[in-house]
Design an enzyme around this catalytic site. Structure first.
Site, PDB file in Angstrom:
ATOM      1  N   SER A 123       0.842  -1.195   0.000  1.00 41.24           N
ATOM      2  CA  SER A 123       0.000   0.000   0.000  1.00 41.24           C
ATOM      3  C   SER A 123       0.878   1.247   0.000  1.00 41.24           C
ATOM      4  CB  SER A 123      -0.921   0.003   1.232  1.00 41.24           C
ATOM      5  OG  SER A 123      -1.796  -1.094   1.196  1.00 41.24           O
ATOM      6  N   CYS A 256     -13.684  -8.229  -9.302  1.00 38.73           N
ATOM      7  CA  CYS A 256     -15.060  -8.578  -8.947  1.00 38.73           C
ATOM      8  C   CYS A 256     -16.015  -7.406  -9.152  1.00 38.73           C
ATOM      9  CB  CYS A 256     -15.127  -9.079  -7.506  1.00 38.73           C
ATOM     10  SG  CYS A 256     -14.714  -7.872  -6.237  1.00 38.73           S
ATOM     11  N   ASP A 278     -15.164  -8.138   1.823  1.00 36.98           N
ATOM     12  CA  ASP A 278     -14.333  -7.307   2.685  1.00 36.98           C
ATOM     13  C   ASP A 278     -15.030  -6.005   3.058  1.00 36.98           C
ATOM     14  OD1 ASP A 278     -12.015  -6.804   4.073  1.00 36.98           O
ATOM     15  OD2 ASP A 278     -10.971  -5.898   2.385  1.00 36.98           O
ATOM     16  N   CYS A 348     -21.459   7.118 -11.166  1.00 40.53           N
ATOM     17  CA  CYS A 348     -22.079   6.906 -12.475  1.00 40.53           C
ATOM     18  C   CYS A 348     -21.675   7.978 -13.484  1.00 40.53           C
ATOM     19  CB  CYS A 348     -23.601   6.868 -12.330  1.00 40.53           C
ATOM     20  SG  CYS A 348     -24.480   6.706 -13.901  1.00 40.53           S
TER      21      CYS A 348
END
Length: 370
Positions: A123, A256, A278, A348
């Site tokens: 990270s 995913c 998660d 969006c």
């Protein structure tokens, strides 16, 4: 028997040696009846791995996250590797992964990770000023130098790793500078994930918040950089853009959040408790506990919750959108307004603006023109 299974373990629960201001898991654990599950015991680790590997015939991925999973200690990870070999009765392929902040790495850790073929995610939020803005230690000090030291150790020991960068507003504003820095370092495999605001809050109200406007500009800038690199023969991996190409070539995306529905996931807390994602490790989404139950019972509970089925339901605006085949609604967490239910993705307009901007070039790449 099943061919494949992916599990994510949190051996140190939400405990961490850093205090990143935007940490979504700190927010999640604070909203549970029992926030921390402590450190995973050897018995729980054994039960998890035994049940996981007992019926997998082809491939199994075992990923460690947190919190900071390395707080569980190197002896814990050595035991995990030993137990995996013992319980892999069907001789399936095992892939180990570790997501870490990198500050606890040393040569002994790196030797272990190399010997056991771990893929390590580090990270790192860009350059010093963007990283140290929000990724602080317990004393409130920046961690950039320590993370870079961990990366150098991985490189010196030949450990495979990629960079995971959280897209805060400041990271997006500095993206070209960050991209140039990563390129100079030779870090070709990069993941960028949008920063999450706390659960059940109106989004956009924190210093680190990622607004749709800022995210849309990031997508365009990042795409220009990625597309330019392809043109000069120096392609880097960008998970989102590379997965868009897979979709346009009629291949399934591996991310995913791009499938159009949630996937079959098992995210396991330190006490063996299992959750479907998660981002949904809350009491109401508890599937069961691998100390006491098998995967069949966990999947039955998942079906009762309608977790996957519900995620595939899109609002009419999405169903009729010209970019639905590419967007597919996006990640459930970005569509979840909780008490108000699932709706249009928060980002969006950012996605629409990006596709208007980049689609012709994506189409050319997918067709192999460039």
């Amino acid at each position: 028997m099943v061919q494949m299974r992916h599990i994510m373990l949190k051996p140190a629960s939400g405990m961490c040696n850093l205090r990143c201001e935007y940490c979504f898991y700190t927010d999640e654990t604070s909203k549970r009846a029992v926030p921390s599950r402590g450190m995973m015991s050897e018995e729980t680790l054994s039960n998890i791995l035994r049940r996981t590997l007992s019926d997998v015939t082809k491939e199994c991925t075992i990923a460690f996250q947190g919190g900071e999973p390395m707080l569980a200690g190197l002896p814990f990870f050595r035991l995990a590797a030993e137990l995996t070999k013992e319980y892999n009765v069907n001789n399936c392929r095992v892939n180990f992964a570790l997501q870490t902040n990198g500050t606890l790495l040393d040569d002994e850790w790196c030797k272990f990770l190399k010997e056991n073929d771990f893929l390590v995610g580090i990270s790192l939020d860009g350059v010093r000023d963007t990283h140290d803005m929000h990724r602080l230690d317990a004393q409130g000090k920046g961690t950039y130098t320590r993370v870079l030291r961990g990366i150098r150790l991985l490189e010196e020991n030949g450990v495979e790793f990629n960079i995971l960068t959280v897209l805060t507003g400041s990271v997006c504003r500095a993206f070209r500078r960050i991209n140039d820095f990563y390129t100079r370092q030779g870090w070709e495999y990069r993941q960028y994930i949008p920063c999450l605001d706390p659960l059940e809050e109106e989004r956009g109200g924190h210093p680190w918040s990622l607004t749709p406007e800022r995210f849309g500009q990031y997508l365009k800038t990042a795409f220009d950089c990625w597309y330019h690199d392809i043109g000069v023969g120096k392609k880097t991996y960008h998970r989102y853009f590379d997965n868009l190409l897979r979709i346009m070539r009629s291949l399934p995306p591996e991310a995913c959040g791009m499938l159009g529905r949630c996937t079959l996931q098992y995210v396991i807390e330190a006490d063996g408790s299992v959750y479907p994602c998660d981002f949904y490790m809350l009491d109401r989404y508890l599937l069961g506990n691998l100390n006491e139950q098998g995967f069949g019972e966990l999947d039955k509970r998942r079906s009762e919750l309608m977790f996957i089925g519900e995620s595939a339901m899109l609002p009419e605006e999405c169903v009729n959108c010209r970019y639905r085949p590419l967007c597919r609604g996006g990640c459930r967490r970005d569509r979840d307004y909780f008490e108000r239910g699932l709706g249009v993705n928060y980002y969006c307009e950012a996605y629409k603006s990006f596709f208007d901007y980049a689609f012709p070039r994506l189409q050319a790449l997918a067709a192999g023109i460039r």
